[in-house]
Design a protein around this motif. Structure first.
Motif, PDB file in Angstrom:
ATOM      1  N   ALA A 225       0.835  -1.207   0.000  1.00  0.00           N
ATOM      2  CA  ALA A 225       0.000   0.000   0.000  1.00  0.00           C
ATOM      3  C   ALA A 225       0.865   1.250   0.000  1.00  0.00           C
ATOM      4  N   ARG A 226       2.136   1.123   0.441  1.00  0.00           N
ATOM      5  CA  ARG A 226       3.033   2.271   0.391  1.00  0.00           C
ATOM      6  C   ARG A 226       3.729   2.365  -0.957  1.00  0.00           C
ATOM      7  N   GLY A 227       3.363   1.471  -1.877  1.00  0.00           N
ATOM      8  CA  GLY A 227       3.900   1.566  -3.230  1.00  0.00           C
ATOM      9  C   GLY A 227       5.323   1.070  -3.367  1.00  0.00           C
TER      10      GLY A 227
ATOM     11  N   ASN B  53     -10.127  -0.619  -0.971  1.00  0.00           N
ATOM     12  CA  ASN B  53      -9.114  -1.439  -1.629  1.00  0.00           C
ATOM     13  C   ASN B  53      -9.131  -1.251  -3.138  1.00  0.00           C
ATOM     14  N   ILE B  56      -7.183   1.944  -4.038  1.00  0.00           N
ATOM     15  CA  ILE B  56      -5.718   1.878  -3.965  1.00  0.00           C
ATOM     16  C   ILE B  56      -5.167   0.725  -4.806  1.00  0.00           C
ATOM     17  N   LEU B  58      -5.622  -2.581  -4.524  1.00  0.00           N
ATOM     18  CA  LEU B  58      -5.166  -3.756  -3.783  1.00  0.00           C
ATOM     19  C   LEU B  58      -6.303  -4.748  -3.556  1.00  0.00           C
ATOM     20  N   ARG B  89       0.519   4.418  -5.379  1.00  0.00           N
ATOM     21  CA  ARG B  89       0.369   3.985  -3.974  1.00  0.00           C
ATOM     22  C   ARG B  89       1.488   4.580  -3.143  1.00  0.00           C
ATOM     23  N   MET B  95      -2.409   4.643   2.818  1.00  0.00           N
ATOM     24  CA  MET B  95      -3.421   3.820   3.460  1.00  0.00           C
ATOM     25  C   MET B  95      -3.011   3.521   4.886  1.00  0.00           C
TER      26      MET B  95
END
Lengths: 326, 324
Positions: A225-227, B53, B56, B58, B89, B95
């Motif tokens: 999620a932090r890429g 989700n 983002i 995911l 992201r 997130m």
């Protein structure tokens, strides 16, 4: 940390003592060395004299105690068969086994981890599934059969690699190595594959299942999620966490590689301590057997101690707990 | 009108299963503007996290975006490839997860995790990133940040860890934060601090926030507007004050009526009859019709109209008692 190491060394010594005791209690059942040592024309007095001379008339706890007394001074007795000090024979044979074990261990660890990571990341890939299926062969075939198959294919049919022995060795004074000659390296290939294959597939399957477990964790999801790049997520975040349980098993397997070298050494007539041990059993050469078993136990215990210490460097949570923590 | 940071247009997420396709998110539309906090509420399984989700990128396969559009700062992002989405992201969308105890890698120092995230997205040097890691920790209120940057996650308490998680989510200065139940796993006393922190940081930076929660208290405390979800659909959308005090959708009304109040004494708590339908058996018409006290034949046949900027997805919205 120091207190922990000292405590672990104390435990290790206790383990060694117990292993030795069990080993000595079993020597009574492997046969009578006197039979082999004296010729056909022996008399009852000869037998009795030799028995007393070797100390075999005494109960095994006493024999064991005497062995320990001598062993702590570096004296492992004299081989019944060769008539030379056991320590000398073992030192002569150890390099062959250690070189074989080291090559097998390194092969097993490198390929085991690489393939484990590969099959975990490409879980549904065709190639990963082929590797997984092939690994069943490594897990299920017995070592001696793999050795014989390799000899049949590469030595008998193709004639590429030698089927027995160590090839030419170079004497470095205290260590005779096969690493420095072409024939020595060639001779290493088949035995090291034979010895390492099982460990490799075991490590691979373990790394795969541990890594799949780690990849499901929240911190992996958060890293995504932090890429972070896939490579960073897989290798920096997932692999390190995967290795914590894997290292324990690798430690045990390294010990097993040295111990199971007996079978590989027999198949390939590899002049190491494993082959020495097999010959010693046939001749009921008690000093050699005793020293070999102690040597293997020391290695097992030593490797496990090293693994425990390694944990401290990998997992910060252990360091904190030992230091008194929170 | 200013362009919203995030805009969902008729977003639908589908999961193919053995019993047919289920739609955990079904035709949801809402916008979030810069500096605005949108609270998304609903029961477990109402689709609120699934929508986050999806934004983002995911979603766990086989779940996938089946229809609709997601726009971020004027560009469409729902059709981006994996690598282009990865760049967004952390950089544009941060997130925050529910459980701070499990969302930090236990084997890496928190400073390293911050530096790693910044170096991935920002064009700065290692030493700059290290300095910014310290200031990021200071900003989220971690005392002694200069030393704590070298600590491992297990050396922090739950509330402190959630602060670290927020620092990590914000460190590359994204324009949108998706906070998925950020306080559910925390102590009640810590919850308020975390919400206040999130609110302050986003106000200061103009970050849009999608705050997913099932806690009405958090909604009332922190958010500007709220979206109520039911069975994957948007039930009601509007300014928090209006929705809380004068809910127009019978479901929202029921939810509000079943919130315990300290002033109400020991009277029996209201409850909505029945349970939310399983996603593979959402009823025809309005999803809420079997449980609604005002259901008519129309509700059983035609899906309720979708709410625009402020209204309820209902054929017969409850009348506002007073004009607001």
């Amino acid at each position: 940390m120091l207190a922990f190491i000292i405590r672990r060394i104390g435990q290790s010594i206790l383990v060694l003592l117990i292993v030795g005791l069990v080993a000595f209690s079993m020597f009574n059942f492997v046969g009578d060395p006197i039979d082999n040592m004296l010729g056909q024309e022996r008399t009852a007095e000869d037998i009795e004299r030799l028995r007393i001379q070797l100390g075999l008339d005494q109960p095994f706890p006493v024999q064991y105690f005497k062995f320990l007394q001598e062993a702590v001074q570096g004296n492992f007795g004299v081989s019944y068969r060769q008539g030379r000090p056991v320590a000398e024979i073992l030192l002569e044979r150890a390099p062959a086994t250690l070189e074989l074990a080291a090559v097998s261990g390194i092969l097993a660890i490198i390929f085991g981890i690489a393939l484990g990571v590969f099959t975990a990341i490409r879980r549904n890939g065709v190639l990963a599934n082929i590797v997984m299926s092939a690994s069943l062969i490594g897990v299920s075939l017995p070592t001696f059969l793999i050795g014989i198959l390799l000899i049949y294919v590469f030595s008998v049919e193709l004639g590429w690699l030698p089927s027995f022995g160590r090839g030419d060795v170079v004497d470095l004074g205290w260590w005779r190595t096969g690493f420095l000659t072409e024939s020595g390296l060639k001779a290493l290939i088949l035995p090291s594959i034979t010895l390492g294959l099982y460990q490799m597939t075991l490590i691979m399957r373990l790394v795969r299942s541990e890594m799949l477990e780690v990849l499901r964790q929240d911190y992996i999801r958060f890293a995504r999620a932090r890429g972070l790049k896939d490579r960073a997520v897989n290798f920096r975040h997932a692999l390190k966490n995967t290795m914590v349980p894997v290292i324990t098993v690798i430690g045990l397997q390294l010990g097993a590689i040295i111990a199971f070298a007996i079978i590989t050494e027999t198949v390939f007539q590899w002049p190491g301590v494993g082959l020495l041990f097999i010959n010693a059993i046939q001749f009921v050469d008690i000093p050699v057997m005793a020293a070999y078993l102690m040597l293997i136990s020391v290695m097992f215990v030593g490797i496990n101690l090293a693994v425990d210490i390694l944990y401290f460097f990998i997992d910060p949570r252990l360091r904190a707990d030992r230091a008194g923590g929170h | 009108m200013v362009e919203p940071v995030l805009s969902l247009r008729n977003l639908s997420v589908e999961i193919p299963t053995r019993h047919g396709i289920v739609k955990p998110v079904d035709g949801v539309s809402y916008d979030i503007g810069a500096g605005e906090i949108l609270g998304v509420v609903g029961e477990s399984g109402a689709g609120k996290s699934m929508a986050g989700n999806a934004v983002i990128g995911l979603l766990n396969p086989p779940a996938h975006i089946a229809a609709g559009e997601i726009w971020l700062k004027g560009s469409r992002i729902d059709n981006l490839t994996g690598e282009a989405m990865r760049r967004l992201r952390g950089k544009e969308i941060g997130m925050v997860f529910q459980d701070p105890l499990t969302s930090l890698n236990p084997l890496l120092r928190i400073g390293d995790q911050l530096v790693e995230t910044m170096l991935t997205h920002l064009d700065i040097s290692q030493s700059d990133a290290e300095k910014r890691a310290v200031s990021a920790l200071e900003e989220v209120g971690i005392p002694g940040a200069a030393e704590r940057v070298n600590s491992y996650p297990h050396e922090f308490s739950g509330g402190m860890r959630q602060r670290v998680v927020i620092a990590l989510a914000l460190c590359a200065e994204p324009s949108l934060i998706i906070a998925d139940e950020p306080t559910t796993a925390l102590d009640v006393s810590v919850q308020a601090q975390i919400i206040a922190l999130l609110r302050r940081l986003c106000r200061e930076r103009g970050t849009a926030v999608m705050l997913i929660t099932h806690d009405m208290g958090v909604i009332a405390e922190a958010t500007d507007r709220m979206a109520v979800m039911y069975a994957g659909r948007l039930a009601e959308l509007g300014p928090v004050r209006d929705v809380l005090s004068h809910p127009q959708h019978p479901y929202t009304h029921g939810l509000m009526a079943s919130t315990p109040l300290a002033s109400a004494g020991k009277s029996r708590l209201h409850q909505i009859p029945g349970a939310m339908p399983r996603l593979d058996s959402v009823p025809e018409g309005c999803a809420f019709n079997p449980r609604c006290p005002y259901t008519t034949e129309k509700c059983r046949q035609a899906p309720a109209p979708r709410p625009e900027s402020t209204s309820a997805a209902c054929w017969y919205p409850l009348a506002r008692e007073k004009a607001s």
